[in-house]
Design an enzyme around this catalytic site. Structure first.
Site, mmCIF file in Angstrom:
data_model
loop_
_atom_site.group_PDB
_atom_site.id
_atom_site.type_symbol
_atom_site.label_atom_id
_atom_site.label_comp_id
_atom_site.label_asym_id
_atom_site.label_seq_id
_atom_site.Cartn_x
_atom_site.Cartn_y
_atom_site.Cartn_z
ATOM 1 N N CYS A 1 37.269 42.381 35.255
ATOM 2 C CA CYS A 1 36.013 43.038 34.905
ATOM 3 C C CYS A 1 36.174 43.872 33.638
ATOM 4 O O CYS A 1 35.197 44.310 33.058
ATOM 5 C CB CYS A 1 35.487 43.873 36.069
ATOM 6 S SG CYS A 1 36.561 45.201 36.560
ATOM 7 N N HIS A 2 37.434 44.050 33.189
ATOM 8 C CA HIS A 2 37.621 44.752 31.914
ATOM 9 C C HIS A 2 37.166 43.900 30.736
ATOM 10 O O HIS A 2 37.040 44.399 29.627
ATOM 11 C CB HIS A 2 39.094 45.127 31.739
ATOM 12 C CG HIS A 2 40.017 43.948 31.743
ATOM 13 N ND1 HIS A 2 40.465 43.369 32.914
ATOM 14 C CD2 HIS A 2 40.545 43.220 30.728
ATOM 15 C CE1 HIS A 2 41.252 42.331 32.612
ATOM 16 N NE2 HIS A 2 41.317 42.215 31.288
ATOM 17 N N TYR B 1 27.506 43.226 29.443
ATOM 18 C CA TYR B 1 26.740 43.365 30.686
ATOM 19 C C TYR B 1 25.424 42.589 30.554
ATOM 20 O O TYR B 1 24.983 41.918 31.478
ATOM 21 C CB TYR B 1 26.457 44.840 30.974
ATOM 22 C CG TYR B 1 27.710 45.666 31.137
ATOM 23 C CD1 TYR B 1 28.379 45.708 32.355
ATOM 24 C CD2 TYR B 1 28.247 46.374 30.067
ATOM 25 C CE1 TYR B 1 29.543 46.437 32.505
ATOM 26 C CE2 TYR B 1 29.413 47.116 30.210
ATOM 27 C CZ TYR B 1 30.058 47.143 31.431
ATOM 28 O OH TYR B 1 31.211 47.864 31.564
ATOM 29 N N ASN C 1 34.280 45.851 42.249
ATOM 30 C CA ASN C 1 35.382 44.884 42.171
ATOM 31 C C ASN C 1 36.603 45.393 42.942
ATOM 32 O O ASN C 1 37.185 46.403 42.577
ATOM 33 C CB ASN C 1 35.731 44.665 40.696
ATOM 34 C CG ASN C 1 36.902 43.720 40.512
ATOM 35 O OD1 ASN C 1 37.369 43.107 41.473
ATOM 36 N ND2 ASN C 1 37.361 43.603 39.276
ATOM 37 N N GLU D 1 45.295 42.113 25.622
ATOM 38 C CA GLU D 1 44.766 40.779 25.353
ATOM 39 C C GLU D 1 44.379 40.621 23.891
ATOM 40 O O GLU D 1 43.636 39.711 23.550
ATOM 41 C CB GLU D 1 43.574 40.496 26.283
ATOM 42 C CG GLU D 1 43.952 40.551 27.757
ATOM 43 C CD GLU D 1 42.857 40.044 28.692
ATOM 44 O OE1 GLU D 1 41.941 39.364 28.219
ATOM 45 O OE2 GLU D 1 42.942 40.331 29.908
#
Length: 152
Positions: free
Chosen positions: A119-120, A90, A111, A145
């Site tokens: 946004c993760h 952030y 979002n 991921e």
DNA sequence: TCATTCAGCGTAT
DNA sequence: ATACGCTGAATGA
């Protein structure tokens, strides 16, 4: 044009496509999703999401997301550029956009299309941070991921 | 190493 | 005006 479909995963993802604008949200309760025939655009999105959830690196940049507020758009546009398997904090984004980390978190909360806008991939400086869809889901997406994140 | 405080900034009320 | 966040740095024990 208005279409709705659900992509199967550990947490099923509901997708609404309205005049090429995409909205998404994870479902907590199980749903029986019957299919209709979708437009090429929606079908392509559905296939991309399925590939994503099966662990492939997918680029969602061709899909459109409608964002009301100027500020939120600025933050989310930056977030869309974060590559697959990468994260920012952030604070990183706040510094780059000359704002505050809390304001960034607020924008991420707004979002309309989680996953399509990743946004993760924005985490807190020490820990995973929050997630509008639930931190458990954020953790699963990051694991998908191949990212290791400490829960804090 | 905690726990608590507060600066900071965009929103919602 | 004011309260509140998907934060983070500073303070104090």
């Amino acid at each position: 044009m208005f279409e709705r479909f659900v992509v199967a995963w550990k947490y099923p993802l509901e997708v609404v496509v309205e005049d090429l604008y995409v909205r998404t949200g994870f479902l907590r309760s199980e749903v029986n999703a019957q299919e209709y025939c979708l437009s090429d655009y929606s079908l392509s999105l559905k296939e991309d999401l399925e590939r994503y959830f099966s662990g492939e690196k997918v680029d969602f940049s061709k899909y459109r997301v409608k964002i009301k507020s100027e500020f939120v758009r600025k933050v989310l546009n930056r977030v869309r550029k974060i590559g697959y398997g990468e994260t920012l904090t952030y604070g990183d984004i706040a510094k780059e956009l000359r704002t505050s980390p809390r304001a960034v978190g607020q924008a991420l909360k707004a979002n309309p299309a989680p996953v399509v806008i990743p946004c993760h991939r924005v985490v807190s400086k020490n820990g995973i941070g929050g997630y509008s869809q639930g931190v458990d889901i954020k953790l699963e997406l990051l694991k998908l991921e191949k990212l290791n994140v400490t829960l804090k």
